[in-house]
Design an enzyme around this catalytic site. Structure first.
Site, PDB file in Angstrom:
ATOM      1  N   LYS A   1       4.246  -5.655  -4.170  1.00 45.73           N
ATOM      2  CA  LYS A   1       4.589  -4.235  -4.167  1.00 45.73           C
ATOM      3  C   LYS A   1       5.954  -4.055  -3.521  1.00 45.73           C
ATOM      4  CE  LYS A   1       4.073  -0.693  -1.561  1.00 45.73           C
ATOM      5  NZ  LYS A   1       5.359  -0.022  -1.856  1.00 45.73           N
TER       6      LYS A   1
ATOM      7  N   GLY B   1       8.124  -5.153   7.284  1.00 46.34           N
ATOM      8  CA  GLY B   1       8.330  -3.724   7.466  1.00 46.34           C
ATOM      9  C   GLY B   1       8.121  -3.339   8.916  1.00 46.34           C
TER      10      GLY B   1
ATOM     11  N   CYS C   1      16.271  -6.055  10.246  1.00 44.77           N
ATOM     12  CA  CYS C   1      15.247  -6.249  11.269  1.00 44.77           C
ATOM     13  C   CYS C   1      15.825  -6.969  12.481  1.00 44.77           C
ATOM     14  CB  CYS C   1      14.078  -7.023  10.691  1.00 44.77           C
ATOM     15  SG  CYS C   1      14.574  -8.467   9.774  1.00 44.77           S
TER      16      CYS C   1
ATOM     17  N   GLU D   1       6.438  -9.924   9.175  1.00 44.39           N
ATOM     18  CA  GLU D   1       7.813 -10.019   9.666  1.00 44.39           C
ATOM     19  C   GLU D   1       8.254  -8.583   9.931  1.00 44.39           C
ATOM     20  OE1 GLU D   1      11.367  -9.640  10.050  1.00 44.39           O
ATOM     21  OE2 GLU D   1      11.745 -10.359   8.010  1.00 44.39           O
TER      22      GLU D   1
ATOM     23  N   GLU E   1      13.786   0.930  17.716  1.00 39.38           N
ATOM     24  CA  GLU E   1      14.531   0.400  16.575  1.00 39.38           C
ATOM     25  C   GLU E   1      15.094   1.590  15.788  1.00 39.38           C
ATOM     26  OE1 GLU E   1      12.378  -1.453  13.174  1.00 39.38           O
ATOM     27  OE2 GLU E   1      13.814  -3.081  13.409  1.00 39.38           O
TER      28      GLU E   1
HETATM   29  P1  NAI Z   1       7.150   0.644   6.152  1.00 35.06           P
HETATM   30  O1  NAI Z   1       6.716  -0.499   6.993  1.00 35.06           O
HETATM   31  O2  NAI Z   1       6.239   1.831   6.112  1.00 35.06           O
HETATM   32  O3  NAI Z   1       7.361   0.165   4.628  1.00 35.06           O
HETATM   33  C1  NAI Z   1       7.505  -1.170   4.225  1.00 35.06           C
HETATM   34  C2  NAI Z   1       6.626  -1.431   3.013  1.00 35.06           C
HETATM   35  O4  NAI Z   1       5.270  -1.216   3.367  1.00 35.06           O
HETATM   36  C3  NAI Z   1       6.898  -0.518   1.826  1.00 35.06           C
HETATM   37  O5  NAI Z   1       6.720  -1.242   0.629  1.00 35.06           O
HETATM   38  C4  NAI Z   1       5.818   0.532   1.961  1.00 35.06           C
HETATM   39  O6  NAI Z   1       5.501   1.171   0.760  1.00 35.06           O
HETATM   40  C5  NAI Z   1       4.657  -0.308   2.465  1.00 35.06           C
HETATM   41  N1  NAI Z   1       3.617   0.435   3.155  1.00 35.06           N
HETATM   42  C6  NAI Z   1       3.743   1.569   3.896  1.00 35.06           C
HETATM   43  N2  NAI Z   1       2.550   1.964   4.363  1.00 35.06           N
HETATM   44  C7  NAI Z   1       1.632   1.074   3.908  1.00 35.06           C
HETATM   45  C8  NAI Z   1       0.215   0.946   4.043  1.00 35.06           C
HETATM   46  N3  NAI Z   1      -0.510   1.832   4.731  1.00 35.06           N
HETATM   47  N4  NAI Z   1      -0.396  -0.102   3.451  1.00 35.06           N
HETATM   48  C9  NAI Z   1       0.310  -1.000   2.758  1.00 35.06           C
HETATM   49  N5  NAI Z   1       1.638  -0.928   2.585  1.00 35.06           N
HETATM   50  C10 NAI Z   1       2.303   0.088   3.155  1.00 35.06           C
HETATM   51  O7  NAI Z   1       8.594   1.066   6.607  1.00 35.06           O
HETATM   52  P2  NAI Z   1       9.380   2.436   6.249  1.00 35.06           P
HETATM   53  O8  NAI Z   1       8.430   3.576   6.376  1.00 35.06           O
HETATM   54  O9  NAI Z   1      10.097   2.243   4.971  1.00 35.06           O
HETATM   55  O10 NAI Z   1      10.451   2.496   7.413  1.00 35.06           O
HETATM   56  C11 NAI Z   1      10.094   2.983   8.711  1.00 35.06           C
HETATM   57  C12 NAI Z   1      10.802   2.204   9.781  1.00 35.06           C
HETATM   58  O11 NAI Z   1      10.353   0.848   9.759  1.00 35.06           O
HETATM   59  C13 NAI Z   1      12.307   2.090   9.594  1.00 35.06           C
HETATM   60  O12 NAI Z   1      12.972   3.191  10.127  1.00 35.06           O
HETATM   61  C14 NAI Z   1      12.613   0.837  10.357  1.00 35.06           C
HETATM   62  O13 NAI Z   1      12.741   1.109  11.731  1.00 35.06           O
HETATM   63  C15 NAI Z   1      11.391  -0.021  10.131  1.00 35.06           C
HETATM   64  N6  NAI Z   1      11.592  -0.998   9.052  1.00 35.06           N
HETATM   65  C16 NAI Z   1      11.719  -2.313   9.404  1.00 35.06           C
HETATM   66  C17 NAI Z   1      11.970  -3.250   8.427  1.00 35.06           C
HETATM   67  C18 NAI Z   1      12.139  -4.675   8.773  1.00 35.06           C
HETATM   68  O14 NAI Z   1      12.699  -5.429   7.993  1.00 35.06           O
HETATM   69  N7  NAI Z   1      11.638  -5.123   9.890  1.00 35.06           N
HETATM   70  C19 NAI Z   1      12.140  -2.888   7.027  1.00 35.06           C
HETATM   71  C20 NAI Z   1      11.934  -1.490   6.753  1.00 35.06           C
HETATM   72  C21 NAI Z   1      11.686  -0.603   7.745  1.00 35.06           C
END
Ligand code: NAI
Ligand code: MG
Length: 490
Positions: A187, A240, A296, A262, A393
């Site tokens: 996904k 994420g 990240c 990660e 972050e």
């Molecule tokens: P997120 O962790 O919610 O999204 C990442 C992925 O997880 C996306 O594909 C999303 O659709 C999916 N996802 C979201 N909720 C889910 C659930 N309940 N079950 C399964 N999959 C789910 O991150 P988001 O909302 O895009 O960004 C929020 C904050 O997270 C950012 O401001 C940043 O601080 C951090 N982030 C960190 C990343 C990293 O590489 N460590 C990458 C993206 C965001």
């Protein structure tokens, strides 16, 4: 490395549906969602919005491919050849893919083509080479037994990735999963579904059998949550936010899924007075502002030894003021927009907090322009450890610079965070470098460099920055089950 020197024409979008069992299909519900160009705020196209019904179909396809299709019976070396072919096709279409990535994500096309894509290709080639080198052991035991282990693929894996490096995260996830013989339900993030879908098309062209890779675009709690809860999925690999990982951990408990995470960071970048200061400034600049600060492992806490602090700040701020913001498809652009309005608003609210809590905004601090989600590259000085901009972050182009006095103090302050993804140290003194490398609680430590990545070098976090490692030989373990076979010989 490949670079683009001419302005890139916006690429055509050709894949917008779910990819299940080798076929492109609308979502079961018929719903779609918009993917937005963050540089213009315009809709690029509608994409199929996958949900539980699509995940059911994808799990069936992936299970069939795992158990009954050619994939399970294929010689490991042939599996490796298919991964090589996928890498070659991505290389063939490098500029096209780079432009598509920049259109959907907003990152400068020069970065897409010179960093994201070459790293993704290298990653797939690295794992292609592993496919036929995964094997168990024969183990001496008490008594008259032959004991050996087999390393078998974990099965059907769910892979959920964010929007900051869509192509590269796809490669990091597919590489070890394919090398070990797993089948995949991926996904991509709702903000950036387009390049992962294009890569699925290339995987089919490469000859990877139908059902081995399935892609379900859609939202986290629906499409993502359905993958996490599905009893037919054996493992989840997620990149994420840690809060999302905690939800996944809870929801995956029911079906006892294998999990690797990660997650985020608040990485310390430590500059000693004896370092090559110009190199440290360039490293600090790149370590935070690369990819609009959406990394990240971004070096978001820059600690500078007192005696060189003012000189460091002066030169750093001058270099930051020179950053060229603009159209991501223009090859001279160094900084594009943030990925979406939510991220831009989050970053601007942290800038407000920095100002309110008494940090000094040395440059930047505002939205850039009024079209597209651009944020000025921002540097805060006089930052204290307890401020929100020091602990959270921000995931944007906002750097905090701190002063420090000595080694003991800096190790303690560097570790005063719930995260532990990366750290860097700049010094000419080999003793100081190793002291920091040994004592900082982080999965990666860079000495006199930043963001130096290689497919062979493991990457991942201590503490709240994750569980498990990606890249390198160790990432194969995430996708394998060890089976012990004991044969009585008498
Ligand atoms: P997120 O962790 O919610 O999204 C990442 C992925 O997880 C996306 O594909 C999303 O659709 C999916 N996802 C979201 N909720 C889910 C659930 N309940 N079950 C399964 N999959 C789910 O991150 P988001 O909302 O895009 O960004 C929020 C904050 O997270 C950012 O401001 C940043 O601080 C951090 N982030 C960190 C990343 C990293 O590489 N460590 C990458 C993206 C965001
Ligand atoms: Mg989220």
């Amino acid at each position: 490395m490949a670079t683009t020197t001419e302005s890139v024409t916006p690429p055509k979008v050709t894949e917008t549906e779910c990819f299940i069992g080798g076929r492109w299909t609308p979502s079961v519900t018929g719903k779609t969602f918009e993917t937005i160009n963050p540089a213009t705020e315009e809709v690029i196209c509608e994409v199929a919005e996958g949900d539980a019904g699509d995940v059911d179909l994808a799990v069936d396809a992936a299970r069939t491919a795992f158990c009954d299709g050619p994939w399970g019976k294929m010689d490991a070396r042939d599996r490796g050849m298919l991964i090589h072919r996928l890498a070659n096709l991505i290389e063939r279409d490098l500029v096209e893919l780079g432009a598509l990535e920049s259109l959907d994500n907003g990152k400068p096309v020069n970065d897409s083509c010179s960093a994201d894509l070459p790293l993704a290709i290298d990653c797939l080639r690295y794992y292609a080479g592993w496919a036929d080198k995964i094997h168990g052991k024969t183990i001496p035991v008490r008594g008259d037994f032959l004991v050996y282990t087999r390393r078998e693929p974990v099965g059907v894996v769910g892979q959920i990735i964010p929007w900051n490096f869509p192509i590269l995260m796809t490669a990091w996830k597919w590489g070890p999963a394919l090398a070990t013989g797993c089948t995949i339900i991926m996904k991509p993030a709702e903000q950036t579904p387009l390049t992962c879908l294009r890569m699925a098309k290339l995987a089919q062209e490469a000859g990877i059998p139908d059902g081995v890779i399935n892609v379900i675009p859609g939202y986290g709690p629906t499409a993502g949550g359905s993958i996490v809860k599905h009893p037919g999925v054996d493992k989840i690999a997620f990149t994420g936010e840690h809060i999302t990982a905690q939800i996944i951990m809870r929801e995956a408990a029911e079906t006892m899924k294998r999990l690797t995470f990660e997650l985020g960071g608040k990485s310390p970048n430590i500059v000693f007075a004896d370092s090559d200061l110009d190199a440290a400034i360039a490293g600090a600049h790149f370590g935070l502002f690369f990819n609009q600060g959406q990394c990240c492992c971004a070096g978001s806490r820059v600690f500078v030894e007192e005696s060189v602090h003012d000189q460091f700040v002066e030169k750093l701020v001058a270099s930051v003021k020179n950053r060229k913001l603009g159209d991501p498809l223009d090859p001279v652009t160094e900084q594009g927009p943030q990925v979406d309005q939510t991220q831009m608003d989050k970053i601007l609210s942290y800038i407000d907090l920095g100002n309110e809590q008494g940090a000094h905004c040395a440059t930047g601090g505002k939205r850039f322009g009024d079209r597209g989600y651009f944020v000025e590259p921002t540097v805060f000085t006089e930052v204290q450890d307890e401020m929100k901009i020091s602990t959270d972050e921000i995931f944007g182009p906002v750097m905090s610079v701190f002063k420090f006095k000595d080694m003991d103090e800096i190790i303690e302050r560097a570790n005063k965070t719930m995260y532990g993804l990366a750290a860097a140290v700049w010094t000419q003194d080999v003793n100081k470098a190793h002291h920091v490398a040994n004592n900082v609680r982080a999965g990666t430590v860079w000495v006199n460099c930043y963001d130096a990545f290689d497919a062979a070098a493991p990457f991942g976090g201590f503490k709240m920055s994750g569980i498990g490692r990606e890249l390198g030989e160790v990432a194969l373990d995430n996708y394998l089950e060890d089976k012990t076979v004991t044969v009585a010989l008498s």
